[in-house]
Scaffold this active site. Structure first.
Site, short mmCIF file in Angstrom:
data_model
loop_
_atom_site.label_atom_id
_atom_site.label_comp_id
_atom_site.label_asym_id
_atom_site.label_seq_id
_atom_site.Cartn_x
_atom_site.Cartn_y
_atom_site.Cartn_z
N GLY A 42 11.90 -6.52 -1.82
CA GLY A 42 11.81 -5.82 -3.10
C GLY A 42 12.19 -6.70 -4.27
CB SER A 43 13.53 -5.71 -7.58
OG SER A 43 12.54 -4.72 -7.80
CB VAL A 44 16.55 -9.35 -4.29
CG1 VAL A 44 17.57 -8.23 -4.43
CG2 VAL A 44 15.81 -9.27 -2.97
CG MET A 45 11.67 -11.11 -2.78
SD MET A 45 12.44 -12.53 -1.99
CE MET A 45 11.06 -13.66 -1.89
CE LYS A 46 10.37 -6.47 -9.65
NZ LYS A 46 10.73 -5.18 -10.26
#
Length: 570
Positions: free
Chosen positions: A302-306
């Site tokens: 999820g968003s921790v990859m952004k």
């Protein structure tokens, strides 16, 4: 007549006729032949067959006994024991020598803690053999109480048993050994040849009942196994496990994972999993607790990859941190899929996109890059590859090759969907942001010196991202609960839908947070994942961020890292 004396001839009986020459020599020959046979037999036994007879005699009395060697100790980075071998006694018996007297058998059964019927059944099962176990790995005191009964046919054998002082706190990382002290899982299995000792050997004389009469000397000394020093700090590990367990219980979750890495060396300072199990007492354990989820299990991050995808965006010359993206109206259609933000954020800078965790902003930026730009960055950060720790079963995750990717697949990759990763891989990737663009491979062992980093992004971009991520945990951000008193913290929240039989579920999530501290001089990187919280809250900022705050704050103080923010500025 009465007065007459016998004549001389009547007083002496006639002598036997002398042997004739042939008979005499025959008897003499027989005597000589018998003597020769006797002398030959004695010579044969005492000279020619002596080595064989000596070996046969020794084989019935002389024995070579193994001298057990203890397994090497496993310690944390500070020398605190995590796995040690303690001496135990195994009792065995020769069923053919055990008494048939019911009273003696009853006393033996009671001492062994079993019924007379069970003992008799076992004796009957092994009646044709000369060996059977009575009880393995007993304490020396308990075994001696049984040996004091002096039951015929009962013998003892010295062994070692593995003991784990930290119990469930570090169980999945260490693994376990079996009853023969051979590694079966985890570090115990990975380093089995190094940890295992080499038994010695001694020569003894035993009686017909197998009892040692005399020791004749040592043939080969036992060689203990090598000692292994792990990278984890037991103090931090205890705190990590405690906070993780509390968060899982508070949020009524299925489980959780926490990984903390040293941002300077890549050493894993803590690796906690819940549920867990007690390796010293495995009765009734939960099978889910056996898995080292931080290394073996994977999930969509999820968003921790952004922030990691943003590093590829910032390397494109047409963008910088002040670039503004219009995310209105808060949703967009790509390839018949609808991508949404929580609400319409309007115009956002690149820092604002990360702070608000805008899927629309990330998608619009990514679709302006080369088709493989995000994939190449993730590949440089180690996703889809083995972490290289040597841990049995460590996962490579999944990062599909960019062949005929659709626009929706490229967009999804930028906000953390369409790939699977382990918690350790995420932590290792974040070391690139903390370490001026160089990723540090994770190490489960304490390193003698820092390793060479792997270039993954430009240093200036890594430093920019660190500043942007500090804003993402500001007082008014979704990640504010990750803040640590006295320290500047940078990080990113993530909330991921879990998949089910029909695709993504509507009410099952994973809550994730990845952070770095302190920002002024990064020392640790921590990743927290809580699986399927059911107590109402499910966002990463509400569920995972508080765990990061508590564990990171305590770890920084334990490591004597000086504060880099005034408390009154909180």
């Amino acid at each position: 007549m009465r007065g007459e004396r016998p004549s001389a001839s009547s007083r002496y009986a006639p002598l036997a006729p002398p042997l004739k020459g042939g008979r005499f020599f025959f008897i003499l020959l027989v005597i000589l032949l018998a003597s020769a046979i006797l002398i030959g037999r004695v010579t044969l036994l005492q000279v020619i067959d002596r080595p064989f007879l000596q070996s046969q005699g020794d084989a019935r009395t002389l024995r070579h006994e193994a001298i057990p060697a203890h397994r090497g100790m496993i310690t944390d980075r500070n020398g605190e024991p995590l796995a040690i071998s303690t001496p135990v006694v195994t009792l065995w018996a020769n069923p053919q020598e055990l008494p048939t007297d019911g009273i003696q058998l009853m006393m033996l059964a009671q001492a062994l803690g079993m019924s007379l019927g069970d003992l008799e059944e076992r004796i009957a099962r092994y009646s044709t053999r000369e060996f059977m176990y009575l009880r393995r790995q007993m304490t020396p005191e308990a075994a001696q109480r049984i040996l004091d009964l002096r039951t015929p046919g009962v013998h003892s054998q010295q062994e070692y048993k593995r003991y784990y002082p930290a119990g469930e706190v570090v169980a999945q990382l260490l693994g376990v050994t079996n009853v023969d002290d051979i590694g079966q899982e985890g570090i115990e299995l990975a380093y089995q040849p190094y940890l295992a000792g080499h038994p010695g050997q001694r020569r003894v004389i035993k009686d017909r009942r197998g009892r040692i009469v005399r020791e004749l000397g040592t043939i080969r000394d036992a060689q203990p196994g090598g000692e292994l020093t792990l990278a984890i700090d037991q103090r931090i590990q205890y705190m990590a496990y405690r906070e993780l367990r509390a968060a899982v219980a508070e949020n009524e979750a299925d489980g959780g994972v926490l990984v903390m890495m040293d941002a300077r060396t890549g050493e894993v300072l803590a690796m906690a999993n819940y549920p867990s199990y007690n390796p010293n007492n495995r009765a009734g354990l939960d099978p889910r607790g056996l898995r080292n989820q931080a290394l073996v299990d994977v999930f969509e991050p999820g968003s921790v990859m952004k922030p990691l995808a943003m590093s590829a965006i910032l390397e494109n010359e047409q963008f910088d941190r002040n670039t503004v993206v219009d995310t209105s109206p808060g949703w967009m259609r790509i390839d018949q899929f609808t991508i949404r933000d929580i609400r319409n954020y309007g115009r956002l800078s690149l820092a604002g996109i990360l702070e608000k965790s805008s899927n629309i902003g990330m998608s619009r930026l990514t679709l302006q890059l080369d088709d493989t730009a995000i994939w190449e960055r993730y590949n440089q950060l180690g996703f889809g590859q083995s972490p290289g720790t040597g841990f049995p079963g460590e996962s490579t995750g999944s990062l599909n090759a960019p062949v005929r990717w659709s626009r929706s697949e490229r967009a999804a990759l930028s906000y953390g969907y369409g790939l699977s990763v382990s918690a350790l891989q995420v932590a290792s990737a974040y070391t690139a942001i903390a370490n001026h663009g160089e990723r540090l491979p994770p190490s489960l062992l304490r390193l003698p010196e820092p390793p060479m980093g792997i270039p993954a992004m430009q240093p200036a971009i890594a430093d920019d991202l660190l500043d942007i991520l500090e804003e993402s945990v500001g007082p008014n951000s979704g990640g504010r609960r990750a803040r640590v008193e006295g320290y500047r913290v940078a990080g990113k929240t993530g909330t991921v839908r879990k998949t089910g039989e029909g695709g993504y579920t509507a009410d099952a999530y994973r809550s994730v947070f990845a952070g770095i501290a302190p920002v002024s001089d990064p020392r640790i990187v921590t990743v927290v994942m809580i699986d399927h919280p059911r107590a109402g809250q499910f966002y990463g900022g509400a569920v995972a961020a508080p765990v990061f705050s508590s564990v990171t704050g305590n770890a920084l103080r334990l490591l004597d890292v000086p504060p880099d923010r005034e408390v009154e500025d909180e």
